[in-house]
Structures are given as C-alpha cells and as structure tokens.
Design an enzyme around this catalytic site. Sequence first.
Site, PDB file in Angstrom:
ATOM      1  N   ASP A 105      58.914 -11.290  12.510  1.00 27.42           N
ATOM      2  CA  ASP A 105      59.856 -10.256  12.323  1.00 27.42           C
ATOM      3  C   ASP A 105      61.199 -10.512  13.231  1.00 27.42           C
ATOM      4  O   ASP A 105      61.106 -11.096  14.071  1.00 27.42           O
ATOM      5  CB  ASP A 105      59.554  -8.855  12.563  1.00 27.42           C
ATOM      6  CG  ASP A 105      58.375  -8.310  11.811  1.00 27.42           C
ATOM      7  OD1 ASP A 105      58.179  -8.806  10.800  1.00 27.42           O
ATOM      8  OD2 ASP A 105      57.621  -7.504  12.337  1.00 27.42           O
TER       9      ASP A 105
HETATM   10  N1  URA Z   1      52.992  -8.214  12.942  1.00 31.12           N
HETATM   11  C1  URA Z   1      54.206  -7.613  13.206  1.00 31.12           C
HETATM   12  O1  URA Z   1      54.520  -6.533  13.105  1.00 31.12           O
HETATM   13  N2  URA Z   1      55.397  -8.432  13.362  1.00 31.12           N
HETATM   14  C2  URA Z   1      55.287  -9.817  13.657  1.00 31.12           C
HETATM   15  O2  URA Z   1      56.431 -10.296  13.590  1.00 31.12           O
HETATM   16  C3  URA Z   1      54.126 -10.380  13.424  1.00 31.12           C
HETATM   17  C4  URA Z   1      52.882  -9.624  13.258  1.00 31.12           C
END
Ligand code: URA
Length: 236
Positions: A105
Amino acid sequence: MDGVRLNKFIAEAGVASRRKADELILQGRVKVNGETVSEPGVRLKAGVLVEVDGKAVAPERKKVYIMLHKPARYISSVKDQFSRKTVLDLIKGVRERVYPVGRLDYDTSGLLLLTNDGDFAYRMTHPKHEVDKVYLAVVAGVPDEKDMEAFKNGIVIDGLLTSPARLKVVRAEKDHSLVKITLREGRNRQVRKMCQAIGHPAISLKRIGIGRLRLGNLKEGKWRNLTREELRMLGL
Ligand code: URA
C-alpha cells in the site's frame, strides 16, 4: 513446433507480469503485426512485431531481481494516475524495465521485489504457491490470546474467510504494541483489515520478509540486487 504464447512473450520482454500481460491483452492494448489481439494464449510465429500501447516490445535477455526498501508514501506501480511518486522513482541506474512483484500500500513501507522476469513475478504472487509474507505492525492496544486465535482460524474480511495467519506480540506498551504478522495471502489491504477486524487497527505497517528473504538492514529508499544465495532461496 509452435511459437511462444503472447502473454509469455510480453512478460519475458519485461513489460509486465504474466497476469498483467493478460489484462493488457484483454484491454485491447496489444497488437501483433498491426492487428489488435485479444487472446492471451495465442502463439506467435517467429519474427512477428508485438506492440503494447503502440510501442514495440522485444524480448529482454538479462533478468534482473531487485530488493527495495519502499518508504511509505510511494505507490507500488509503474505509473500513478494522481502523479504521486512511484517506487520506480527510487530505482536509478537500472537499464532493464523492471516492475514491482505484487504491491505494498501507499502507506506501507518495507520489502518490495522488482523484476523483469514475468514467470518469477507470477510464481511469487500466485496464491497457489503460498509464499509467506512477514510484517511488523504497530497496532493500537495489545492483542491477546483470543486475537491470535482469530488470526489462526481466519477472519471474515470483505465477505471471505482469510486462510490461517500468525500474530505474535513482540513488544507491548501501555496503549499500543509492536506485532509480527505472517500470512500467505495477499488480498487488498489484508493486514490492515485483519487488524481492524480484531479491534487493534494498524498505526504503521512494514513488510520485513518474503519467503526466506529478509529486508535486513537495507536503508529506507535504497535498493540492491538480490544475491545468488537469495535467488537460490527463491527457487531461481
Ligand atoms: N497488507 C496491507 O494491509 N497492506 C500492505 O501493503 C500489505 C499487506
């Protein structure tokens, strides 16, 4: 003997992962000898011209495997529709067209792999290959036994039960804690949603491992090529 399949050709050319190549083809963005082709598995004759978004694509010989310590506030894709900084802005001096293997993310930091090897990217991200992903999260409050059980037994997020995952409290403070989370799936914002679901929302999230690979002491924003030993650990 039949030629290589169109989706494989595009993946090997370092344009995209095999799955992304399928999408490009289905979106009508791929031409073979000037004609739009919408069948990912079509086999190519030798010497044909393949174009993606009007740009000729040629097989890239040298395979590149990079580990990046992604900082938060970088997007893990090649381009962003809102002109935010992408992880590729951090990869300077690499001639090959690499792209991220899976994604983290915007707000998540940590270990991100980049490659031009479509088969490898496919293998690392396909759920059937079950590669462990390891995260460190700072969460609100202190998760207890019941929360760890919930991670083990699965939690319904977006209407689907998650597969078994592990949650371990590394350090507990008064109103927050550092936890280590290991899971095999890679659903959208999965760790954040699972933490939210047990009532301990994530304040920050960092990925520290993929399979047996570890981020180690690579500084935030820096990258390096994987070592021969690391490639071997990933089955290459
Ligand atoms: N889970 C999440 O919530 N965000 C990420 O970037 C990777 C796994």
